[in-house]
Design an enzyme around this catalytic site. Structure first.
Site, mmCIF file in Angstrom:
data_model
loop_
_atom_site.group_PDB
_atom_site.id
_atom_site.type_symbol
_atom_site.label_atom_id
_atom_site.label_comp_id
_atom_site.label_asym_id
_atom_site.label_seq_id
_atom_site.Cartn_x
_atom_site.Cartn_y
_atom_site.Cartn_z
ATOM 1 N N HIS A 198 -4.314 -1.832 -7.247
ATOM 2 C CA HIS A 198 -5.497 -1.319 -6.933
ATOM 3 C C HIS A 198 -5.266 0.344 -7.065
ATOM 4 O O HIS A 198 -4.367 0.913 -6.565
ATOM 5 C CB HIS A 198 -5.903 -1.674 -5.417
ATOM 6 C CG HIS A 198 -6.550 -3.160 -5.322
ATOM 7 N ND1 HIS A 198 -7.514 -3.320 -4.687
ATOM 8 C CD2 HIS A 198 -6.070 -4.240 -6.170
ATOM 9 C CE1 HIS A 198 -7.764 -4.483 -5.000
ATOM 10 N NE2 HIS A 198 -6.851 -5.296 -5.667
ATOM 11 N N GLU A 211 -15.056 -5.202 -1.932
ATOM 12 C CA GLU A 211 -15.081 -4.539 -0.374
ATOM 13 C C GLU A 211 -16.159 -3.578 -0.254
ATOM 14 O O GLU A 211 -16.301 -3.092 1.066
ATOM 15 C CB GLU A 211 -13.476 -3.806 -0.508
ATOM 16 C CG GLU A 211 -13.439 -2.716 -1.665
ATOM 17 C CD GLU A 211 -12.116 -2.211 -1.754
ATOM 18 O OE1 GLU A 211 -11.087 -2.674 -1.191
ATOM 19 O OE2 GLU A 211 -12.000 -0.823 -2.219
ATOM 20 N N GLU A 226 0.961 -1.037 -0.013
ATOM 21 C CA GLU A 226 -0.042 0.150 0.006
ATOM 22 C C GLU A 226 0.818 1.102 0.060
ATOM 23 O O GLU A 226 1.690 1.143 0.992
ATOM 24 C CB GLU A 226 -0.781 -0.120 1.337
ATOM 25 C CG GLU A 226 -1.829 1.203 1.332
ATOM 26 C CD GLU A 226 -2.724 1.614 0.160
ATOM 27 O OE1 GLU A 226 -3.351 0.710 -0.071
ATOM 28 O OE2 GLU A 226 -2.634 2.583 -0.303
HETATM 29 C C1 NOJ Z 1 -7.808 -0.435 -0.859
HETATM 30 C C2 NOJ Z 1 -7.643 -1.975 -1.661
HETATM 31 O O1 NOJ Z 1 -8.740 -2.011 -2.587
HETATM 32 C C3 NOJ Z 1 -8.029 -2.813 -0.558
HETATM 33 O O2 NOJ Z 1 -8.080 -4.238 -1.456
HETATM 34 C C4 NOJ Z 1 -7.042 -2.830 0.486
HETATM 35 O O3 NOJ Z 1 -7.299 -3.991 1.350
HETATM 36 C C5 NOJ Z 1 -6.893 -1.588 1.035
HETATM 37 N N1 NOJ Z 1 -6.930 -0.464 0.080
HETATM 38 C C6 NOJ Z 1 -5.531 -1.269 1.893
HETATM 39 O O4 NOJ Z 1 -4.513 -1.297 0.993
HETATM 40 CA CA CA Z 2 -10.003 0.140 -3.742
#
Ligand code: NOJ
Ligand code: CA
Length: 701
Positions: free
Chosen positions: A470, A495, A402
């Site tokens: 992502h 999500e 991330e």
């Molecule tokens: C957004 C992503 O789409 C998700 O899959 C991820 O868990 C979170 N960001 C944290 O990085």
């Molecule tokens: Ca996302």
């Protein structure tokens, strides 16, 4: 409607004659039109670019030269929906001369049997070397007030629900369609994103998108709703410019896919075909991935990414071994081992772990540059132990990077971060770009970021690493050239069901829009749809039946598929889980059996290198009966089909876990009439019978 053609008009047809493209200069302004079987698809539309601090490339042109050619090849993707892809088109390249400035521009059109691609090219020349784009002015003039399946134009997010409305209604609906996100920048009451699907009143489907987005900014469309003309609207950079160019250079392709048959839109290969062939000599390290992960528990709020509940931390200064853990950390060695065990037992390739590294206390909304180093684990995540455990169990680890939008910081650390992956047995990375971008003012879909995503993918290839990014720019078929880009998010994934919910029809639209550019890491497989059962503080639910979650492995094409739910939820439904274990993630063939955007989609796909097929059907919020034939099967073979369907009383809101499983014998003559519940669907595995004894006790369908 008749086209009015000037004398200087050039026209070419697709190889089978179905599409006709016409180009001409009208008072020095380049225009094109496109028809399909005599039906106008794009009316006379202008082409050109507005430049900054220098005369624009919008008019004053003469035609210097035109060249026609034809191309026909069949190529094999490293992974894909089909084994062989035919790339067959007729091409018209028009060299334009802007006499007054002594500059040249080529517009190259490729007409395929399912639509059109065209791009601008700036050949090497004396009077056009460096230039800055103020705006690209490519028009797509529609023939009427079509139905549009759209999401708001936004320079930073695509994580929206789709709206279905007449084009003329977009303006009135826009304010309601815009919703919050960690980073969002909308720009117009009639601005929409590509890939955009349209349906005309006489039932023709049209898809507008782009292919091969390289060194350029991502294109949105702005609608002139008096004249029903979409015009390109590029994502700006921090100072408002839209692209920095140096000739020789080409733009991405602008694409128009059209058909009377919705399924043809889904099966079009125009986007891939307009990308360059594979850039890598050795692709043996690129493999489709079925994975589980320490993920849904954080998304649902059962556990946390962060190790502590400190309000702020500083990398290299905060000594995490001295801090008090919150007790809610998901990525502990012990928990990760549980997922590795589960993956090994059920044949998954990889385990994703999020929240393993220091910095998550500060990851969102801080506009902080140095959030992560992508190397330093929290004290309760033992990298060595996890590496050895996974290796012993034959499971690969999937890295998580991330960036928190701090992209410059990521680039600084990238080589070390990838090397760390290689050293510790991680051959794929899920990267993420949540929040506003640093350098501040840059947008997720601007040229600067497009260059970054590309850099990350090519750099990963040097380390033989596959990438699933992502919040990155939506795909444009680049995986043909760079097949280690195995998936993206770039849309509203599962999500959101845990955050706020998503309409049941969502997965009946995504394949027509977002998936036109490439696969999505949609993260299906949620069996416990009531999020309050995992986290009593949430009252959200996944708008689906359990059976439909199985179908998504077939309908949401991706070589990267997650079984996203918690292992304990699968353990309660091992009979249904069997489908997720069995389903292939790479295919030799694909057929669309039924499709109507917003209502339903049914696919049949043939698993790579086998005679086995898998069928999936996703439904909207209305109960419907699907009717399919099995005539895609080999007429000389017998198969055993396992049908995972909604029970009669299933309903995505009130009774999502009601499913039935039955085993029957099928042949190419079989037919199925299958009820799908509201928010439901079904999945079928169809295995070739190799030994007659397998048929014992089974009935024919
Ligand atoms: C957004 C992503 O789409 C998700 O899959 C991820 O868990 C979170 N960001 C944290 O990085
Ligand atoms: Ca996302």
């Amino acid at each position: 409607m008749l086209f009015t053609l000037g004398l200087s008009a050039q026209s070419i047809k697709s190889p089978n004659g179905n599409f006709n493209l016409t180009f001409e200069l009208k008072d020095g302004v380049p225009v094109y039109q496109l028809s399909m079987g005599g039906e106008p698809i794009v009316k006379e539309s202008k082409l050109g670019l507005e430049l900054k601090d220098t005369p624009s490339l919008l008019g004053g042109f003469t035609i210097e030269n035109t060249e026609e050619s034809t191309f026909d090849e069949t190529w094999q993707p490293v992974w894909g929906e089909v084994k062989d892809i035919r790339n067959h088109y007729n091409e018209l390249a028009v060299t334009l001369n802007q006499k007054e400035t002594a500059r040249k521009m080529i517009i190259r059109f490729r007409v395929f049997d399912d639509g059109l691609g065209f791009r601008y090219e700036f050949p090497e020349q004396d009077n056009l070397i460096y230039f800055v784009i103020k705006e690209e002015r490519t028009q797509f003039a529609m023939t009427g007030d079509h139905t549009a399946y759209w999401i708001p134009g936004d320079f930073d997010t695509q994580e929206y629900e789709y709206n279905t409305s007449k084009m003329s209604e977009i303006r009135a609906l826009m304010a309601g369609a815009m919703r919050g996100n960690a980073s969002t920048t909308t720009f117009s009451d009639t601005g929409v994103q590509t890939s955009l699907l349209l349906k005309t009143d006489n039932g023709t489907f049209i898809n507008l998108h782009e292919a091969a987005l390289i060194e350029y900014s991502c294109m949105h469309l702005e609608l002139d709703d008096e004249n029903m003309i979409f015009e390109s609207y590029l994502t700006p950079d921090a100072v408002g410019n839209k692209g920095y160019m140096q000739a020789p250079r080409v733009t991405p392709w602008r694409t128009v896919i059209a058909s009377k048959n919705a399924g043809d839109i889904l099966m079009s290969h125009i986007t891939l075909n307009l990308n360059e062939p594979c850039a890598y000599d050795d692709t043996s390290w690129i493999k489709p991935v079925k994975y589980v992960g320490v993920w849904w528990e954080m998304i649902t709020g059962k556990s946390d990414w962060a190790y502590t509940s400190l309000p702020a931390v500083q990398l290299g200064k905060t000594d995490f071994s001295e801090t008090t853990p919150s007790g809610r950390h998901g990525a502990t060695t012990e928990n990760v081992k549980r997922y590795i065990d589960f993956a090994a037992e059920h044949g998954f390739d990889a385990v994703l772990v999020e929240g393993w590294n220091e910095g998550w206390e500060d990851w969102i909304g801080k506009s902080k540059d140095y959030v992560f180093d992508f190397l330093t684990p929290y004290p309760d995540f033992d990298v060595d132990e996890v590496r050895e455990y996974a290796k012993a169990k034959g499971v690969k680890m999937m890295m998580h990077h991330e960036t928190s939008g701090a992209v410059r910081n990521y680039e600084r650390h990238m080589d070390k971060a990838y090397q760390f992956m290689v050293d510790n047995g991680y051959n794929s990375v899920k990267s993420g770009y949540v929040g506003n971008i640093i350098p501040r003012g840059e947008h997720h879909y601007g040229q600067w970021l497009v260059n970054h995503y590309q850099y990350a993918v090519e750099k990963a290839a040097e380390y033989k690493i596959m990438v699933n990014a992502h919040e990155a720019v939506r795909p444009t078929g680049l995986s043909r050239t760079y097949p280690n880009l195995i998936a993206n998010e770039s849309a509203r994934g599962t999500e959101y069901e845990a955050f706020v919910g998503t309409k049941a029809e969502h997965t009946t639209i995504l394949p027509f829009t977002r998936l036109i550019g490439g696969p999505m890491d949609y993260t299906p497989g949620i069996f416990q749809t009531d999020i309050s059962k995992i986290n009593p503080d949430r009252d959200t639910f996944v708008h689906t039946t359990l059976a439909r979650q199985l179908a998504l492995y077939v309908t949401m094409y991706s070589p990267l598929q997650m079984a996203a739910d918690l292992p304990e939820h699968y353990e309660q439904h091992m009979d249904a889980f069997q489908f997720i274990k069995d389903v292939a993630i790479d295919w030799d063939d694909t057929k669309v059996l039924e499709a109507e955007p917003g209502d339903f989609i049914t696919y049949a796909r043939k698993a790579k290198g086998t005679e086995n097929w898998f069928v999936g059907r996703t439904n909207d919020e209305i109960g419907r009966t699907s009717k399919i034939k099995f005539d895609f099967l080999d007429a000389d073979k017998k198969y055993i089909a396992t049908i995972y369907s909604d029970a009669k009383d299933a309903h995505y809101e009130t009774n999502p876990q009601a499913y039935e499983i039955k085993k029957v014998i099928v042949t190419s003559k079989s037919k199925l009439s299958q009820y799908c519940a509201p928010g439901g669907g079904y999945a079928i595995s169809i295995m070739e019978v190799k030994d007659k004894s397998e048929l014992k006790g089974l009935k024919r369908l």
